[in-house]
Design a protein around this motif. Structure first.
Motif, PDB file in Angstrom:
ATOM      1  N   ALA A 180       0.834  -1.209   0.000  1.00  0.00           N
ATOM      2  CA  ALA A 180       0.000   0.000   0.000  1.00  0.00           C
ATOM      3  C   ALA A 180       0.866   1.255   0.000  1.00  0.00           C
ATOM      4  O   ALA A 180       0.551   2.244  -0.689  1.00  0.00           O
ATOM      5  CB  ALA A 180      -0.927  -0.013   1.216  1.00  0.00           C
ATOM      6  N   LEU A 181       1.969   1.231   0.748  1.00  0.00           N
ATOM      7  CA  LEU A 181       2.865   2.386   0.779  1.00  0.00           C
ATOM      8  C   LEU A 181       3.456   2.645  -0.602  1.00  0.00           C
ATOM      9  O   LEU A 181       3.574   3.805  -1.028  1.00  0.00           O
ATOM     10  CB  LEU A 181       3.978   2.161   1.794  1.00  0.00           C
ATOM     11  CG  LEU A 181       4.975   3.315   1.957  1.00  0.00           C
ATOM     12  CD1 LEU A 181       4.296   4.531   2.569  1.00  0.00           C
ATOM     13  CD2 LEU A 181       6.168   2.889   2.814  1.00  0.00           C
ATOM     14  N   ILE A 185       3.185   6.365  -2.454  1.00  0.00           N
ATOM     15  CA  ILE A 185       4.262   7.349  -2.590  1.00  0.00           C
ATOM     16  C   ILE A 185       5.228   7.076  -3.738  1.00  0.00           C
ATOM     17  O   ILE A 185       6.059   7.940  -4.041  1.00  0.00           O
ATOM     18  CB  ILE A 185       5.071   7.461  -1.279  1.00  0.00           C
ATOM     19  CG1 ILE A 185       5.901   6.191  -1.024  1.00  0.00           C
ATOM     20  CG2 ILE A 185       4.164   7.772  -0.096  1.00  0.00           C
ATOM     21  CD1 ILE A 185       6.877   6.314   0.146  1.00  0.00           C
ATOM     22  N   ALA A 186       5.147   5.919  -4.374  1.00  0.00           N
ATOM     23  CA  ALA A 186       6.143   5.567  -5.391  1.00  0.00           C
ATOM     24  C   ALA A 186       5.540   5.568  -6.791  1.00  0.00           C
ATOM     25  O   ALA A 186       4.334   5.777  -6.978  1.00  0.00           O
ATOM     26  CB  ALA A 186       6.758   4.198  -5.073  1.00  0.00           C
ATOM     27  N   ASP A 187       6.400   5.313  -7.766  1.00  0.00           N
ATOM     28  CA  ASP A 187       5.979   5.271  -9.169  1.00  0.00           C
ATOM     29  C   ASP A 187       5.866   3.836  -9.685  1.00  0.00           C
ATOM     30  O   ASP A 187       5.471   3.614 -10.828  1.00  0.00           O
ATOM     31  CB  ASP A 187       6.988   6.039 -10.032  1.00  0.00           C
ATOM     32  CG  ASP A 187       7.154   7.473  -9.561  1.00  0.00           C
ATOM     33  OD1 ASP A 187       6.175   8.235  -9.647  1.00  0.00           O
ATOM     34  OD2 ASP A 187       8.252   7.817  -9.084  1.00  0.00           O
ATOM     35  N   GLY A 188       6.246   2.883  -8.834  1.00  0.00           N
ATOM     36  CA  GLY A 188       6.154   1.492  -9.219  1.00  0.00           C
ATOM     37  C   GLY A 188       6.393   0.602  -8.020  1.00  0.00           C
ATOM     38  O   GLY A 188       6.859   1.048  -6.958  1.00  0.00           O
ATOM     39  N   ASP A 207      -4.993  -0.729  -3.996  1.00  0.00           N
ATOM     40  CA  ASP A 207      -6.122   0.204  -3.986  1.00  0.00           C
ATOM     41  C   ASP A 207      -6.100   1.085  -2.739  1.00  0.00           C
ATOM     42  O   ASP A 207      -6.405   2.286  -2.799  1.00  0.00           O
ATOM     43  CB  ASP A 207      -7.449  -0.562  -4.050  1.00  0.00           C
ATOM     44  CG  ASP A 207      -7.733  -1.141  -5.426  1.00  0.00           C
ATOM     45  OD1 ASP A 207      -7.087  -0.701  -6.397  1.00  0.00           O
ATOM     46  OD2 ASP A 207      -8.585  -2.051  -5.528  1.00  0.00           O
ATOM     47  N   GLU A 208      -5.744   0.484  -1.605  1.00  0.00           N
ATOM     48  CA  GLU A 208      -5.654   1.272  -0.370  1.00  0.00           C
ATOM     49  C   GLU A 208      -4.616   2.379  -0.514  1.00  0.00           C
ATOM     50  O   GLU A 208      -4.845   3.526  -0.115  1.00  0.00           O
ATOM     51  CB  GLU A 208      -5.289   0.359   0.797  1.00  0.00           C
ATOM     52  CG  GLU A 208      -5.134   1.098   2.116  1.00  0.00           C
ATOM     53  CD  GLU A 208      -4.651   0.212   3.247  1.00  0.00           C
ATOM     54  OE1 GLU A 208      -4.114   0.768   4.241  1.00  0.00           O
ATOM     55  OE2 GLU A 208      -4.785  -1.018   3.153  1.00  0.00           O
ATOM     56  N   GLY A 209      -3.466   2.040  -1.087  1.00  0.00           N
ATOM     57  CA  GLY A 209      -2.434   3.046  -1.280  1.00  0.00           C
ATOM     58  C   GLY A 209      -2.816   4.101  -2.293  1.00  0.00           C
ATOM     59  O   GLY A 209      -2.589   5.305  -2.076  1.00  0.00           O
ATOM     60  N   SER A 216      -0.288  15.160  -7.183  1.00  0.00           N
ATOM     61  CA  SER A 216       0.924  15.557  -7.895  1.00  0.00           C
ATOM     62  C   SER A 216       1.762  14.363  -8.353  1.00  0.00           C
ATOM     63  O   SER A 216       2.665  14.521  -9.171  1.00  0.00           O
ATOM     64  CB  SER A 216       1.784  16.449  -6.992  1.00  0.00           C
ATOM     65  OG  SER A 216       2.117  15.775  -5.783  1.00  0.00           O
ATOM     66  N   ARG A 217       1.492  13.169  -7.828  1.00  0.00           N
ATOM     67  CA  ARG A 217       2.245  11.983  -8.224  1.00  0.00           C
ATOM     68  C   ARG A 217       1.817  11.534  -9.617  1.00  0.00           C
ATOM     69  O   ARG A 217       0.780  11.923 -10.122  1.00  0.00           O
ATOM     70  CB  ARG A 217       2.034  10.839  -7.222  1.00  0.00           C
ATOM     71  CG  ARG A 217       2.629  11.139  -5.864  1.00  0.00           C
ATOM     72  CD  ARG A 217       3.938  10.397  -5.652  1.00  0.00           C
ATOM     73  NE  ARG A 217       4.860  10.447  -6.761  1.00  0.00           N
ATOM     74  CZ  ARG A 217       5.697  11.440  -7.001  1.00  0.00           C
ATOM     75  NH1 ARG A 217       5.729  12.499  -6.207  1.00  0.00           N
ATOM     76  NH2 ARG A 217       6.514  11.395  -8.012  1.00  0.00           N
ATOM     77  N   SER A 218       2.636  10.698 -10.234  1.00  0.00           N
ATOM     78  CA  SER A 218       2.307  10.178 -11.553  1.00  0.00           C
ATOM     79  C   SER A 218       0.977   9.434 -11.498  1.00  0.00           C
ATOM     80  O   SER A 218       0.625   8.852 -10.465  1.00  0.00           O
ATOM     81  CB  SER A 218       3.415   9.233 -12.044  1.00  0.00           C
ATOM     82  OG  SER A 218       3.644   8.196 -11.104  1.00  0.00           O
ATOM     83  N   PRO A 219       0.205   9.425 -12.586  1.00  0.00           N
ATOM     84  CA  PRO A 219      -1.120   8.799 -12.541  1.00  0.00           C
ATOM     85  C   PRO A 219      -1.045   7.297 -12.301  1.00  0.00           C
ATOM     86  O   PRO A 219      -0.050   6.648 -12.616  1.00  0.00           O
ATOM     87  CB  PRO A 219      -1.693   9.109 -13.933  1.00  0.00           C
ATOM     88  CG  PRO A 219      -0.514   9.375 -14.800  1.00  0.00           C
ATOM     89  CD  PRO A 219       0.507  10.001 -13.906  1.00  0.00           C
ATOM     90  N   ARG A 220      -2.133   6.771 -11.772  1.00  0.00           N
ATOM     91  CA  ARG A 220      -2.192   5.343 -11.467  1.00  0.00           C
ATOM     92  C   ARG A 220      -1.929   4.492 -12.708  1.00  0.00           C
ATOM     93  O   ARG A 220      -1.313   3.434 -12.629  1.00  0.00           O
ATOM     94  CB  ARG A 220      -3.560   5.014 -10.870  1.00  0.00           C
ATOM     95  CG  ARG A 220      -3.771   3.545 -10.563  1.00  0.00           C
ATOM     96  CD  ARG A 220      -5.053   3.316  -9.790  1.00  0.00           C
ATOM     97  NE  ARG A 220      -5.244   1.902  -9.471  1.00  0.00           N
ATOM     98  CZ  ARG A 220      -6.160   1.447  -8.638  1.00  0.00           C
ATOM     99  NH1 ARG A 220      -6.971   2.282  -8.025  1.00  0.00           N
ATOM    100  NH2 ARG A 220      -6.280   0.147  -8.401  1.00  0.00           N
ATOM    101  N   GLN A 221      -2.391   4.961 -13.850  1.00  0.00           N
ATOM    102  CA  GLN A 221      -2.223   4.192 -15.085  1.00  0.00           C
ATOM    103  C   GLN A 221      -0.754   3.995 -15.451  1.00  0.00           C
ATOM    104  O   GLN A 221      -0.403   3.052 -16.163  1.00  0.00           O
ATOM    105  CB  GLN A 221      -2.942   4.882 -16.252  1.00  0.00           C
ATOM    106  CG  GLN A 221      -4.455   4.943 -16.112  1.00  0.00           C
ATOM    107  CD  GLN A 221      -4.918   6.129 -15.265  1.00  0.00           C
ATOM    108  OE1 GLN A 221      -4.111   6.765 -14.580  1.00  0.00           O
ATOM    109  NE2 GLN A 221      -6.211   6.420 -15.311  1.00  0.00           N
TER     110      GLN A 221
END
Length: 344
Positions: A180-181, A185-188, A207-209, A216-221
């Motif tokens: 989840a973390l 906070i990460a990109d992968g 999903d929780e993360g 501002s982070r990169s999109p989930r996709q």
């Protein structure tokens, strides 16, 4: 699904044929190449040395250990390698475990989730280069102001302008809170010991993360899930499994203690409690051969693609239906050609 190539970490010395295999992976169209570290070779030096001979393939640490370097040292290595590779670098990070952190680096292993969050934020602040970097701690205070401080520390900003302020950072994670973390906070995410049977559990953790992810982070996709999975083409399933059993026995039985082994916990969550107990008992008693023999073939088949090419192709579908977006494989140049032919 994309393909990656893992150079791994060294055994007793540099792996023979590593450069040849890396160049073949690039020629075959592999998307990425990854190095690792445990308590021998480091992750950055081989990646820079061999990666300098490539021109297209992405280069990543899979993984660099938090306790091996301060956040600032890691950020310096990352921005340097990103410049030298022309923007092809991905920083993969992981907390490792108490055995390595306390036994090898001589550092405490408190609150890995909180330390990871703090570490990543400092690296991002350094790469952003928006202001001199400060951090309140408690794990990595900047400037350091502890009772033994000399008193001359002041906030600093990198003299080097990063090539990419948004250089991608991936997190290695096995437990649900760590996964989840990574999504937050990460990109992968760099999974380990992943079974397609546990995909629904991993989706819930991701999903929780993602529900807490900053806009501002990169999109989930764009979030990548890059999994190192053993792929062993062989006419005999049992003989193919024999090539994977030593690695599983090591991580289940030897990478921790009876009380704490995050890798073993992943396998126990799959329902192999009895087998894990037996492997651990053998391994910690020095009976490595017995520990390896105690790894059941059905467990190997859950975590790896092994056997005749037709079997691997048939089983690949269950991996393609998971959250995994990249399969990272190992092998010499000839093996990579075979694997690419089967998986492509």
């Amino acid at each position: 699904m994309k393909l990656g190539y893992s150079l791994g970490y060294w055994q007793s010395g540099p792996p023979p044929g590593a450069l040849e295999a890396l160049l073949e992976a690039e020629r075959l169209g592999f998307d990425s190449a990854w190095t690792a570290e445990a308590y021998g070779s480091d992750a950055f030096t081989p990646l820079a040395w061999w990666g300098s001979r490539t021109s297209r393939i992405r280069l990543g640490t899979g993984i660099a250990q938090l306790s091996a370097r301060t956040p600032a040292a890691t950020a310096m290595a990352a921005l340097s390698l990103d410049h030298l590779s022309g923007g092809r670098f991905t920083l993969g990070l992981g907390a490792s475990g108490p055995q390595v952190v306390e036994g090898w680096y001589g550092s405490p292993y408190p609150k890995p989730l909180a330390r990871t969050r703090e570490y990543v934020q400092i690296v991002r602040d350094i790469l952003a280069r928006e202001a001199p970097v400060t951090a309140p701690g408690p794990h990595y205070p900047l400037p350091y102001d502890g009772p033994d401080a000399a008193g001359g520390g002041k906030p600093l900003r990198s003299t080097v302008h990063p090539l990419r302020a948004d250089l991608p950072i991936y997190l290695a994670a096995e437990g649900p809170k760590n996964v989840a973390l990574a999504a937050e906070i990460a990109d992968g995410w760099l999974p380990f010991l992943f079974s397609p049977r546990a995909d629904a559990d991993y989706r819930r953790a991701l999903d929780e993360g993602f529900s807490k992810r900053a806009a501002s982070r990169s999109p989930r996709q764009a979030f990548e899930v890059a999994l190192q999975v053993p792929v062993v083409p062989h006419d005999s399933v049992e003989e193919a499994a024999d090539q994977v059993r030593p690695m599983l026995a090591l991580y289940i039985g030897g990478m921790g203690s009876r009380q704490a082994n995050f890798h073993r916990e992943v396998i126990e969550r799959l329902g192999y409690d009895r087998e894990c107990g037996l492997i651990t008992e053998h391994y910690l008693a020095g009976r490595k051969r017995e520990a390896i023999a105690a790894v059941p073939t059905r467990l190997v088949e859950e975590l790896a693609l092994i056997g005749p090419p037709e079997k691997i192709r048939d089983e690949l579908q269950r991996w393609e239906e998971t959250v995994v977006t990249t399969l990272i494989v190992q092998g010499d140049a000839a093996t990579l050609r075979v694997i690419a032919g089967i998986l492509s």
